[in-house]
Design a protein around this motif. Sequence first.
Motif, mmCIF file in Angstrom:
data_model
loop_
_atom_site.group_PDB
_atom_site.id
_atom_site.type_symbol
_atom_site.label_atom_id
_atom_site.label_comp_id
_atom_site.label_asym_id
_atom_site.label_seq_id
_atom_site.Cartn_x
_atom_site.Cartn_y
_atom_site.Cartn_z
ATOM 1 N N ALA A 80 12.667 18.134 -17.434
ATOM 2 C CA ALA A 80 11.700 18.012 -16.345
ATOM 3 C C ALA A 80 12.055 16.846 -15.441
ATOM 4 O O ALA A 80 12.472 15.784 -15.900
ATOM 5 C CB ALA A 80 10.301 17.819 -16.921
ATOM 6 N N GLU A 81 11.911 17.050 -14.134
ATOM 7 C CA GLU A 81 12.242 16.016 -13.154
ATOM 8 C C GLU A 81 10.962 15.456 -12.540
ATOM 9 O O GLU A 81 9.946 16.126 -12.432
ATOM 10 C CB GLU A 81 13.119 16.621 -12.038
ATOM 11 N N LEU A 82 11.042 14.173 -12.127
ATOM 12 C CA LEU A 82 9.935 13.536 -11.439
ATOM 13 C C LEU A 82 10.022 13.830 -9.949
ATOM 14 O O LEU A 82 11.107 13.998 -9.402
ATOM 15 C CB LEU A 82 9.974 12.013 -11.672
ATOM 16 N N ALA A 83 8.886 13.888 -9.274
ATOM 17 C CA ALA A 83 8.851 14.214 -7.848
ATOM 18 C C ALA A 83 9.251 13.001 -7.009
ATOM 19 O O ALA A 83 8.860 11.881 -7.295
ATOM 20 C CB ALA A 83 7.442 14.667 -7.465
ATOM 21 N N ARG A 84 10.043 13.241 -5.942
ATOM 22 C CA ARG A 84 10.469 12.174 -5.030
ATOM 23 C C ARG A 84 9.437 12.048 -3.911
ATOM 24 O O ARG A 84 9.401 12.873 -3.005
ATOM 25 C CB ARG A 84 11.865 12.471 -4.468
ATOM 26 N N ARG A 85 8.618 11.000 -3.965
ATOM 27 C CA ARG A 85 7.524 10.843 -3.023
ATOM 28 C C ARG A 85 7.549 9.516 -2.272
ATOM 29 O O ARG A 85 6.780 9.337 -1.336
ATOM 30 C CB ARG A 85 6.178 10.958 -3.764
ATOM 31 N N LEU A 86 8.380 8.554 -2.677
ATOM 32 C CA LEU A 86 8.309 7.196 -2.138
ATOM 33 C C LEU A 86 9.342 6.969 -1.044
ATOM 34 O O LEU A 86 10.526 7.222 -1.237
ATOM 35 C CB LEU A 86 8.525 6.169 -3.255
ATOM 36 N N GLY A 87 8.887 6.472 0.121
ATOM 37 C CA GLY A 87 9.775 6.034 1.180
ATOM 38 C C GLY A 87 9.956 4.523 1.123
ATOM 39 O O GLY A 87 9.495 3.858 0.192
ATOM 40 N N VAL A 88 10.601 3.938 2.153
ATOM 41 C CA VAL A 88 10.854 2.494 2.182
ATOM 42 C C VAL A 88 9.552 1.691 2.131
ATOM 43 O O VAL A 88 9.432 0.765 1.319
ATOM 44 C CB VAL A 88 11.698 2.114 3.422
ATOM 45 N N PRO A 89 8.549 1.984 2.967
ATOM 46 C CA PRO A 89 7.311 1.185 2.906
ATOM 47 C C PRO A 89 6.647 1.214 1.532
ATOM 48 O O PRO A 89 6.199 0.184 1.029
ATOM 49 C CB PRO A 89 6.423 1.837 3.972
ATOM 50 N N ASP A 90 6.576 2.405 0.916
ATOM 51 C CA ASP A 90 5.962 2.494 -0.415
ATOM 52 C C ASP A 90 6.759 1.695 -1.440
ATOM 53 O O ASP A 90 6.180 1.011 -2.296
ATOM 54 C CB ASP A 90 5.883 3.953 -0.858
ATOM 55 N N ALA A 91 8.077 1.796 -1.392
ATOM 56 C CA ALA A 91 8.915 1.074 -2.343
ATOM 57 C C ALA A 91 8.768 -0.434 -2.171
ATOM 58 O O ALA A 91 8.707 -1.185 -3.148
ATOM 59 C CB ALA A 91 10.380 1.485 -2.174
ATOM 60 N N VAL A 92 8.698 -0.912 -0.919
ATOM 61 C CA VAL A 92 8.503 -2.343 -0.663
ATOM 62 C C VAL A 92 7.154 -2.797 -1.190
ATOM 63 O O VAL A 92 7.035 -3.865 -1.822
ATOM 64 C CB VAL A 92 8.634 -2.652 0.840
ATOM 65 N N VAL A 93 6.121 -1.993 -0.968
ATOM 66 C CA VAL A 93 4.780 -2.353 -1.428
ATOM 67 C C VAL A 93 4.744 -2.453 -2.946
ATOM 68 O O VAL A 93 4.143 -3.381 -3.508
ATOM 69 C CB VAL A 93 3.747 -1.324 -0.920
ATOM 70 N N ILE A 94 5.383 -1.521 -3.646
ATOM 71 C CA ILE A 94 5.411 -1.577 -5.104
ATOM 72 C C ILE A 94 6.163 -2.828 -5.567
ATOM 73 O O ILE A 94 5.765 -3.500 -6.521
ATOM 74 C CB ILE A 94 6.029 -0.295 -5.684
ATOM 75 N N GLY A 95 7.268 -3.180 -4.875
ATOM 76 C CA GLY A 95 7.977 -4.410 -5.200
ATOM 77 C C GLY A 95 7.114 -5.639 -4.979
ATOM 78 O O GLY A 95 7.081 -6.556 -5.813
ATOM 79 N N LEU A 96 6.400 -5.693 -3.867
ATOM 80 C CA LEU A 96 5.509 -6.818 -3.590
ATOM 81 C C LEU A 96 4.384 -6.887 -4.620
ATOM 82 O O LEU A 96 4.043 -7.972 -5.117
ATOM 83 C CB LEU A 96 4.909 -6.685 -2.186
ATOM 84 N N GLY A 97 3.809 -5.741 -4.945
ATOM 85 C CA GLY A 97 2.743 -5.719 -5.931
ATOM 86 C C GLY A 97 3.202 -6.177 -7.297
ATOM 87 O O GLY A 97 2.431 -6.759 -8.064
ATOM 88 N N SER A 98 4.480 -5.937 -7.609
ATOM 89 C CA SER A 98 5.026 -6.347 -8.901
ATOM 90 C C SER A 98 5.275 -7.853 -8.951
ATOM 91 O O SER A 98 5.164 -8.464 -10.011
ATOM 92 C CB SER A 98 6.344 -5.614 -9.165
ATOM 93 N N MET A 99 5.647 -8.446 -7.825
ATOM 94 C CA MET A 99 6.005 -9.867 -7.812
ATOM 95 C C MET A 99 4.841 -10.775 -7.464
ATOM 96 O O MET A 99 4.604 -11.786 -8.133
ATOM 97 C CB MET A 99 7.158 -10.091 -6.820
ATOM 98 N N LEU A 100 4.112 -10.465 -6.410
ATOM 99 C CA LEU A 100 3.028 -11.350 -5.980
ATOM 100 C C LEU A 100 1.966 -11.438 -7.065
ATOM 101 O O LEU A 100 1.473 -10.428 -7.554
ATOM 102 C CB LEU A 100 2.400 -10.835 -4.688
ATOM 103 N N GLY A 101 1.626 -12.640 -7.422
ATOM 104 C CA GLY A 101 0.599 -12.845 -8.432
ATOM 105 C C GLY A 101 1.154 -13.516 -9.657
ATOM 106 O O GLY A 101 0.640 -14.550 -10.084
ATOM 107 N N ALA A 102 2.219 -12.977 -10.235
ATOM 108 C CA ALA A 102 2.769 -13.563 -11.450
ATOM 109 C C ALA A 102 3.215 -14.995 -11.203
ATOM 110 O O ALA A 102 2.882 -15.910 -11.955
ATOM 111 C CB ALA A 102 3.931 -12.711 -11.954
ATOM 112 N N GLY A 103 3.984 -15.226 -10.129
ATOM 113 C CA GLY A 103 4.475 -16.570 -9.850
ATOM 114 C C GLY A 103 3.406 -17.484 -9.309
ATOM 115 O O GLY A 103 3.242 -18.611 -9.768
#
Length: 413
Positions: free
Chosen positions: A2-25
């Motif tokens: 089974a394959e996962l659906a490709r739904r994320l563009g550049v803005p979504d990928a950047v937001v997920i990266g920001l959400g992962s980093m901002l806060g911990a540090g």
Amino acid sequence: MAELARRLGVPDAVVIGLGSMLGAGVFVVFAPAAAAAGGAGLLVALALAGFIAFCNATSSARLAARYPESGGTYVYGRERLHPFAGFLAGWGFVIGKTASCAAMALTIGAYLWPGRARLIAVLAVLAVTAVNLRGIGKTAAATRVLVGVVLTVLAVVAVTGAPHVATDRLAGFADTGVRGVLTAAGLLFFAFAGYARIATLGEEVRDPERTVPRAVPLALGVVLAIYLVLAVVAVGVLGEQRLGDSTAPLAEVVTAAGLPGLAWLVRAGATVAVTGVLLSLLAGVGRTTLAMARRRDLPGALAAVHPRYQVPHRAELAVAAVVIVVVSLVDVRGAIGFSSCTVLVYYAIANASALTLGRDPARKLPVQLLAALGLVGCLLLAVNLPVASVLTGFGVLALGAAWYALRHTTRPT
């Protein structure tokens, strides 16, 4: 398969990266880093951690473009080095980020209801897992909202504290000298590790050859700039001693600036920020677990993908269950050190994998040199973390290696 659906563009990928980093540090590691390195040492350590993260990001982006599937360095190590290297990377990522999830969940509990921190932590894990099980599109949408709230709160802290920065507090190193700076850099690396979430979601990114190389450095650059500004404000307002002893440094910044009424806003922002980190962390760990299960390095039952929501639902439920167990056992600062140790090994393997790609004429950056510097830097920071974190981290990695060797020795040919 089974394959996962490709739904994320550049803005979504950047937001997920920001959400992962901002806060911990910003909300967790500035205090122990300042205690280890001092005021000026904190700023140097932050720059060093950011540079090593940039090296890792460059290597991860090249590898993700070549291998656009879930799993990150687990896949890269298997394909470029050896199956054992991939296993060690995946094992380090899963155990390290599971500890991170527990630390973030406990932080949410400490901010919302200190007297019932563990109960709130469990409820937070259950709520975030429920969001992730609805699909990666829901994860990206929820993270976008969280990032917007966090950026607003951090802007309030920066604007409030900036007029009260005392430049003399920005000077000075801890008595530990260079080792203290390296220890602080290793702890601060915990704050940058979220950019890899973009790579571990590679199977769900549209046009990964274009999206990942753009999203990773963009997210990292934004976060590094924010961290530098807030580090200067925190050290300049509180001083290294008060910052090192603080459990909620940014709330103390606004209090020291004469606006204690804003402390509640900062605490609420911290809760939102850490929730965003937990949201993306659980998604990333679930997908690495999926990749390992597909190759039977973890139980094959975890490789299932939900037919409707297109998420690795069994893997995410299993990870959430382990996090809930760990929440009852971990200490937040110890979990950060342990996580940093194993994740630095993960990125060392990523850089070693990138070295095998050779030169890239299409890139202006000296990508081979950056990969080599990233490899050396990751190992250097890992061994200079607090002794307990190093012993525990490498001990658990050794247990995983022993299990791998035993499994392959007893497997029928």
